[in-house]
Design an enzyme around this catalytic site. Structure first.
Site, PDB file in Angstrom:
ATOM      1  N   ARG A 276       0.751  -1.117  -0.047  1.00 53.91           N
ATOM      2  CA  ARG A 276      -0.124  -0.128   0.015  1.00 53.91           C
ATOM      3  C   ARG A 276       0.729   1.344  -0.023  1.00 53.91           C
ATOM      4  O   ARG A 276       1.648   1.359   0.812  1.00 53.91           O
ATOM      5  CB  ARG A 276      -0.920   0.057   1.411  1.00 53.91           C
ATOM      6  CG  ARG A 276      -2.006  -1.093   1.251  1.00 53.91           C
ATOM      7  CD  ARG A 276      -2.553  -1.141   2.661  1.00 53.91           C
ATOM      8  NE  ARG A 276      -2.964  -2.631   2.825  1.00 53.91           N
ATOM      9  CZ  ARG A 276      -4.226  -2.864   2.792  1.00 53.91           C
ATOM     10  NH1 ARG A 276      -5.222  -2.146   2.298  1.00 53.91           N
ATOM     11  NH2 ARG A 276      -4.723  -4.160   2.915  1.00 53.91           N
TER      12      ARG A 276
ATOM     13  N   THR B 108      -4.959   7.207  26.833  1.00 58.43           N
ATOM     14  CA  THR B 108      -5.303   8.647  26.901  1.00 58.43           C
ATOM     15  C   THR B 108      -6.725   8.864  26.129  1.00 58.43           C
ATOM     16  O   THR B 108      -6.574   8.425  24.923  1.00 58.43           O
ATOM     17  CB  THR B 108      -4.327   9.548  26.409  1.00 58.43           C
ATOM     18  OG1 THR B 108      -3.139   9.256  27.350  1.00 58.43           O
ATOM     19  CG2 THR B 108      -4.566  11.163  26.758  1.00 58.43           C
TER      20      THR B 108
ATOM     21  N   LYS C  83     -16.072   9.006  10.086  1.00 59.54           N
ATOM     22  CA  LYS C  83     -16.554   8.917   8.700  1.00 59.54           C
ATOM     23  C   LYS C  83     -17.809  10.127   8.346  1.00 59.54           C
ATOM     24  O   LYS C  83     -17.129  10.947   8.288  1.00 59.54           O
ATOM     25  CB  LYS C  83     -16.927   7.582   8.372  1.00 59.54           C
ATOM     26  CG  LYS C  83     -15.846   6.531   8.430  1.00 59.54           C
ATOM     27  CD  LYS C  83     -15.957   5.099   8.083  1.00 59.54           C
ATOM     28  CE  LYS C  83     -15.068   4.150   8.363  1.00 59.54           C
ATOM     29  NZ  LYS C  83     -13.484   4.083   7.886  1.00 59.54           N
TER      30      LYS C  83
ATOM     31  N   THR D 154     -18.658   4.935  14.283  1.00 58.88           N
ATOM     32  CA  THR D 154     -17.356   5.698  14.213  1.00 58.88           C
ATOM     33  C   THR D 154     -17.713   7.378  13.880  1.00 58.88           C
ATOM     34  O   THR D 154     -18.854   7.450  13.776  1.00 58.88           O
ATOM     35  CB  THR D 154     -16.402   5.451  13.047  1.00 58.88           C
ATOM     36  OG1 THR D 154     -15.087   6.265  12.994  1.00 58.88           O
ATOM     37  CG2 THR D 154     -17.164   5.650  11.595  1.00 58.88           C
TER      38      THR D 154
ATOM     39  N   SER E  84     -19.920 -14.770  13.862  1.00 56.28           N
ATOM     40  CA  SER E  84     -19.369 -13.598  13.442  1.00 56.28           C
ATOM     41  C   SER E  84     -19.569 -13.723  11.901  1.00 56.28           C
ATOM     42  O   SER E  84     -19.365 -14.754  11.125  1.00 56.28           O
ATOM     43  CB  SER E  84     -18.005 -13.478  13.541  1.00 56.28           C
ATOM     44  OG  SER E  84     -17.380 -12.472  12.714  1.00 56.28           O
TER      45      SER E  84
END
Ligand code: PMP
Length: 402
Positions: free
Chosen positions: A21, A275, A245, A242, A134
């Site tokens: 990549r 953190t 996005k 998320t 799954s």
């Protein structure tokens, strides 16, 4: 031993099978997205593969909230959530996300990846004898979380209710179980039969864990995802999303019962010992979530752009995988051609896309993944379609039959 040689050998393997990549260095300029300056080609390009689906990463409300909280609270959170890293913006954002999904509680993580990894890892490891069912196309973050838990895993065929039921049937009713799946699958753009999966989960006494990463902000009257759109949020044990996005910033979360969130907060080491997100990030996300709860304009514009793109692809007979979601995979079927296409689109025509090759998708199904948004103009679309049309002819790629 020269360790770098070992690293290089492994990297050479990636180069050899074409899966290495490369980073594209993109300079995004607020107010100009989806145009960005591409350092590789030294010019502005149009970005077609961003997951900032709605352009919220540059929305004035989001930017103003970040500026304000930066001035108020400074740059970082200053600690883990349990020690000194819980700011009022984290608390307000968790309340907002819980309310968005109609759940008692929500818990923030530093990314969507971590929210899957920590939550599934913690639930499956800590519930004695837990088995995870799954979907075979689940994201790496879920797969790694389940693996980390060392719980037993049974993979069911993608969106296949019969296979899922057969696997649930094999397990005793009193065995703790989690059915883990996604709503919108990001590479095919297809959507899970959420209601039917919940019916099966109820019948066989299983929890349901839904990754709505590609759907939050995008679907449902307030952007609560596909479960919200279909009125099914109460049927899901955990909704995961998320903030990087459609919400345009960064971070991840789960929304669930107060007991479940407290359990993950208390036992999930990937949550406890890290953190927390900077307050300004929580503030920016809060503005984004609130905006998309009240405004449908971005979702509407995005849907119009997708419909127009598909109509224009059809007009020049370029094959794409039809589906109910906002993701449009344009099928190429060959890794080298896919790379040639994206190289030419970028260098000759100024359109930036990443080829989607193996191992992200099976060999022979290599593709371009297009995610037009409300900020792409019809002119952008026409320019992309004309470039694709030219390249389709030059590379002698098959056209779809009407
Ligand atoms: N789940 C799915 C289905 C995803 O596609 C991704 C990101 N590509 C994630 C989780 C991880 O989300 P994030 O980028 O916020 O870490």
């Amino acid at each position: 031993m020269n360790y770098d040689t070992l690293f290089q050998n492994a990297l050479d393997g990636l180069h050899a099978d074409g899966s290495y990549r490369y980073f594209a260095e993109l300079e995004r300029h607020a107010g100009k997205f989806p145009k960005a300056f591409h350092h590789g080609v030294g010019r502005d390009v149009t970005v077609w593969c961003s997951n900032d689906y709605l352009g919220m990463g540059q929305h004035p409300d989001v930017l103003a909230a970040i500026h304000k909280s930066l001035d108020e609270s400074g740059a970082g959170a200053g600690g883990t959530r349990n020690i000194s890293g819980t700011n009022h913006y984290h608390v307000a954002l968790e309340k907002e996300l819980a309310s968005l999904h109609g759940k008692e509680s929500a818990l923030l993580f530093n990314s969507g990846y971590l929210s899957n990894w920590v939550t599934l890892g913690t639930l499956a490891a800590r519930l004695k004898g837990c088995v995870v069912l799954s979907d075979e196309l689940n994201h790496a973050s879920m797969i790694e979380g389940i693996r980390h838990s060392r719980a037993e895993k049974r993979i069911f065929k993608h969106n296949d209710l019969e296979d899922l039921e057969a696997k649930l049937k094999e397990l005793p009713l009193d065995t703790p179980k989690i059915v883990a799946f996604e709503s919108v699958y990001s590479m095919n753009g297809d959507i899970a039969p959420i209601e039917e999966i919940c019916d099966l989960a109820d019948r066989y006494n299983a929890m349901t864990y839904l990754d709505e990463v590609h759907a939050v902000g995008m679907y449902g009257p307030q952007g609560g995802g596909v479960a919200q759109e279909r009125g099914l949020e109460h049927r899901l044990t955990v909704i995961e999303g998320t903030l990087g996005k459609a919400y345009g910033v960064v971070g991840g979360y789960i929304a669930a019962s107060a007991a479940l969130c407290d359990f993950v907060r208390s036992f999930g080491s990937g949550f406890i010992f890290s953190t927390s997100l900077p307050p300004m990030i929580a503030a920016g996300v809060l503005a984004s979530v609130r905006h998309l709860r009240n405004s449908d304009a971005e979702r509407k514009g995005q849907r119009e752009a997708v419909a127009l793109l598909r109509k224009k692809l059809e007009a020049v007979k370029i094959p794409y995988m039809p589906g109910q979601s906002h993701i449009t995979p344009v099928m190429v079927g060959d890794a080298t051609l896919c790379r040639e296409l994206t190289d030419s689109l970028l260098k000759r025509f100024g359109h930036y896309l990443q080829p989607i090759n193996y191992p992200t998708v099976p060999r022979g199904t290599e593709r371009l993944r297009l995610t037009p948004g409300p900020l792409h103009t019809e002119e952008d679309l026409d320019s992309l379609i004309s470039a694709l049309d030219t390249l389709w002819t030059e590379l002698n790629l098959p056209r779809s039959v009407a």
